[in-house]
Scaffold this motif. Sequence first.
Motif, mmCIF file in Angstrom:
data_model
loop_
_atom_site.group_PDB
_atom_site.id
_atom_site.type_symbol
_atom_site.label_atom_id
_atom_site.label_comp_id
_atom_site.label_asym_id
_atom_site.label_seq_id
_atom_site.Cartn_x
_atom_site.Cartn_y
_atom_site.Cartn_z
ATOM 1 N N ARG A 149 0.823 -1.200 0.000
ATOM 2 C CA ARG A 149 0.000 0.000 0.000
ATOM 3 C C ARG A 149 0.866 1.263 0.000
ATOM 4 N N ASN A 150 1.880 1.220 0.859
ATOM 5 C CA ASN A 150 2.727 2.411 0.955
ATOM 6 C C ASN A 150 3.587 2.602 -0.293
ATOM 7 N N SER A 151 4.053 1.470 -0.813
ATOM 8 C CA SER A 151 5.000 1.618 -1.920
ATOM 9 C C SER A 151 4.323 2.209 -3.156
ATOM 10 N N THR A 152 3.050 1.879 -3.366
ATOM 11 C CA THR A 152 2.384 2.496 -4.511
ATOM 12 C C THR A 152 2.297 3.997 -4.305
ATOM 13 N N ARG A 153 1.995 4.381 -3.070
ATOM 14 C CA ARG A 153 1.921 5.823 -2.793
ATOM 15 C C ARG A 153 3.299 6.463 -2.920
ATOM 16 N N ILE A 154 4.270 5.743 -2.374
ATOM 17 C CA ILE A 154 5.623 6.305 -2.406
ATOM 18 C C ILE A 154 6.107 6.461 -3.857
ATOM 19 N N THR A 155 5.763 5.468 -4.686
ATOM 20 C CA THR A 155 6.156 5.570 -6.092
ATOM 21 C C THR A 155 5.629 6.859 -6.706
ATOM 22 N N VAL A 156 4.331 7.092 -6.451
ATOM 23 C CA VAL A 156 3.720 8.323 -6.978
ATOM 24 C C VAL A 156 4.464 9.541 -6.444
ATOM 25 N N ALA A 157 4.695 9.515 -5.138
ATOM 26 C CA ALA A 157 5.366 10.656 -4.522
ATOM 27 C C ALA A 157 6.745 10.867 -5.127
ATOM 28 N N ILE A 158 7.487 9.772 -5.297
ATOM 29 C CA ILE A 158 8.845 9.902 -5.846
ATOM 30 C C ILE A 158 8.805 10.472 -7.255
ATOM 31 N N LEU A 159 7.872 9.942 -8.054
ATOM 32 C CA LEU A 159 7.767 10.437 -9.429
ATOM 33 C C LEU A 159 7.462 11.927 -9.444
ATOM 34 N N LEU A 160 6.484 12.325 -8.601
ATOM 35 C CA LEU A 160 6.103 13.737 -8.570
ATOM 36 C C LEU A 160 7.264 14.604 -8.116
ATOM 37 N N ILE A 161 7.900 14.182 -7.025
ATOM 38 C CA ILE A 161 9.028 14.968 -6.515
ATOM 39 C C ILE A 161 10.129 15.048 -7.572
ATOM 40 N N GLY A 162 10.357 13.901 -8.243
ATOM 41 C CA GLY A 162 11.384 13.865 -9.280
ATOM 42 C C GLY A 162 11.112 14.884 -10.368
ATOM 43 N N LEU A 163 9.866 14.932 -10.821
ATOM 44 C CA LEU A 163 9.511 15.843 -11.909
ATOM 45 C C LEU A 163 9.640 17.296 -11.467
ATOM 46 N N VAL A 164 9.145 17.568 -10.257
ATOM 47 C CA VAL A 164 9.231 18.940 -9.746
ATOM 48 C C VAL A 164 10.698 19.335 -9.579
ATOM 49 N N TRP A 165 11.490 18.400 -9.047
ATOM 50 C CA TRP A 165 12.902 18.684 -8.860
ATOM 51 C C TRP A 165 13.591 18.951 -10.186
ATOM 52 N N ASP A 166 13.207 18.183 -11.202
ATOM 53 C CA ASP A 166 13.787 18.353 -12.531
ATOM 54 C C ASP A 166 13.587 19.791 -13.010
ATOM 55 N N ILE A 167 12.390 20.316 -12.756
ATOM 56 C CA ILE A 167 12.102 21.700 -13.159
ATOM 57 C C ILE A 167 12.977 22.677 -12.368
ATOM 58 N N ILE A 168 12.953 22.494 -11.024
ATOM 59 C CA ILE A 168 13.709 23.416 -10.162
ATOM 60 C C ILE A 168 15.196 23.368 -10.493
ATOM 61 N N ASP A 169 15.685 22.145 -10.682
ATOM 62 C CA ASP A 169 17.090 21.933 -10.991
ATOM 63 C C ASP A 169 17.463 22.689 -12.268
ATOM 64 N N GLY A 170 16.602 22.542 -13.278
ATOM 65 C CA GLY A 170 16.826 23.248 -14.540
ATOM 66 C C GLY A 170 16.890 24.747 -14.328
ATOM 67 N N TRP A 171 15.943 25.253 -13.539
ATOM 68 C CA TRP A 171 15.902 26.685 -13.245
ATOM 69 C C TRP A 171 17.205 27.161 -12.624
ATOM 70 N N ILE A 172 17.606 26.428 -11.603
ATOM 71 C CA ILE A 172 18.820 26.833 -10.890
ATOM 72 C C ILE A 172 20.008 26.844 -11.845
ATOM 73 N N LYS A 173 20.117 25.773 -12.646
ATOM 74 C CA LYS A 173 21.282 25.656 -13.512
ATOM 75 C C LYS A 173 21.259 26.679 -14.628
ATOM 76 N N ALA A 174 20.045 26.973 -15.123
ATOM 77 C CA ALA A 174 19.950 27.933 -16.228
ATOM 78 C C ALA A 174 20.297 29.336 -15.762
ATOM 79 N N ARG A 175 20.054 29.607 -14.496
ATOM 80 C CA ARG A 175 20.296 30.964 -13.988
ATOM 81 C C ARG A 175 21.773 31.220 -13.732
ATOM 82 N N LYS A 176 22.514 30.146 -13.585
ATOM 83 C CA LYS A 176 23.953 30.317 -13.354
ATOM 84 C C LYS A 176 24.594 30.939 -14.559
ATOM 85 N N LYS A 177 25.409 31.928 -14.314
ATOM 86 C CA LYS A 177 26.062 32.564 -15.461
ATOM 87 C C LYS A 177 27.493 32.070 -15.572
#
Lengths: 332, 119
Positions: A304-332
Amino acid sequence: MIERYIYAVTQKLPQNQRDDIAIELRGLIEDMIEERIGSGEASNQVVEEVLLELGSPREMANKYRGTKKYLIGPELYDPFLIVLKIVLISMSVGLGAVFVIQSIITPPEILDHFVKLIVALVTGLPQALGWVALMFVLVEYGGGLKTKDLGLDKAWSPAMLTAIPDPKRRIKRSEPIIAIIFYVIIMVWFAFSSDFFGIYVFNDNGFKEVVPFLNEEAFSMYMPFVLLFFATFIVKECLKLISGKWTMKLVGYTTVINILGIVVIFFLITGDSFWNPEFMNDLVQAGVVAEGSEGYQIGEAIWRNSTRITVAILLIGLVWDIIDGWIKARKK
Amino acid sequence: MNEQEHIDKLMLELRRGTITIGVLSQLSSPQYGYSLVTMLNEKGVPVEPGTLYPLLRRLEKQGLLESSWDTNEARPRKYYVLSEMGKAVYEQLCKEWEGIVRSLDDLIHTRKDEENGDD
């Protein structure tokens, strides 16, 4: 014969230029004939000579058309080849893996599996080629990612040389390549046998069965969306590969695609019918755990938990991917 | 590729650029396609109609030439003439061309002199 020639040329040209060029060509051909024989009726031989001098209709039309005679231009050709190779190779590997797993599950049907492998390769690889090509053609003509943005523009000056991207801003080629391989293999597995995702149960005689994670009946309905979902992610990785460094534009694309992904995951995976509703019962039947035992309860809790955790990990991963991109793109 | 083929290929590249100047030079008064072909051929700048006609259209599209149809003659003919911009571009091109000729002459002759000096 003259009309045929003119037709053959104009046929290959854009509609709005056809009439004009037709009149021009007719005039030209008549002028050329007149020069040879003066006024009067031209023999077929003279006409033929003139047309031969003008060259084949295809060449003629090409000269009129001038620019952009390619589907995928020189700027995008290299990344196209790379992505194509990655996709074709990883697809073959994925299909090969399917074959191996199937053969382990049901060794007597190995010949059958082998035939399926060949069929899948023959039908699948050209399809993959087609999709990859289509994607690059869209990039080429859609101009979503103009060559200018990629620093491949022809009008170039040393001033345009951006500082060698901060290593943190740079996208290592291996990153998107590995991601693409991963996505393609997962896609292949989903497409050909979603019941591979599960717990493999072995007994003394070797392999017994797979207890699938996913709801197989509902899954065939989801499949096109899942495949499309992965396809967009492959597009994303390709853009990264082409760009080679984090830019705001790339972050924009990533954001859009990831948000799309989040929405898809939200509706798909959190729905009841995505996961195998009988997972615990199947486990019991496969003899992995006994109902009511302590193991059963632990298993159920994990499931039960692992299905939820999978969803959570995927969501966090995607959000992090966006944030990570932002941070890296802003670096000059 | 043998020697002749190399020469042909390089000559093709060399001509490609010069044809444009040749064409522009003849268009201070209106001309139609085939009259230009004949004119250029007579003056020793051979050009195929299959090259010239598309080139004329391209130059028109770029705004260097203007065109008008003459329907009074036996057959309709499209006459091309330099536009204002075309004239300016042509003049500048001529200067550039003379510059190239001078520099290349210099290069070629200097080399010859050196070779002679070595002998």
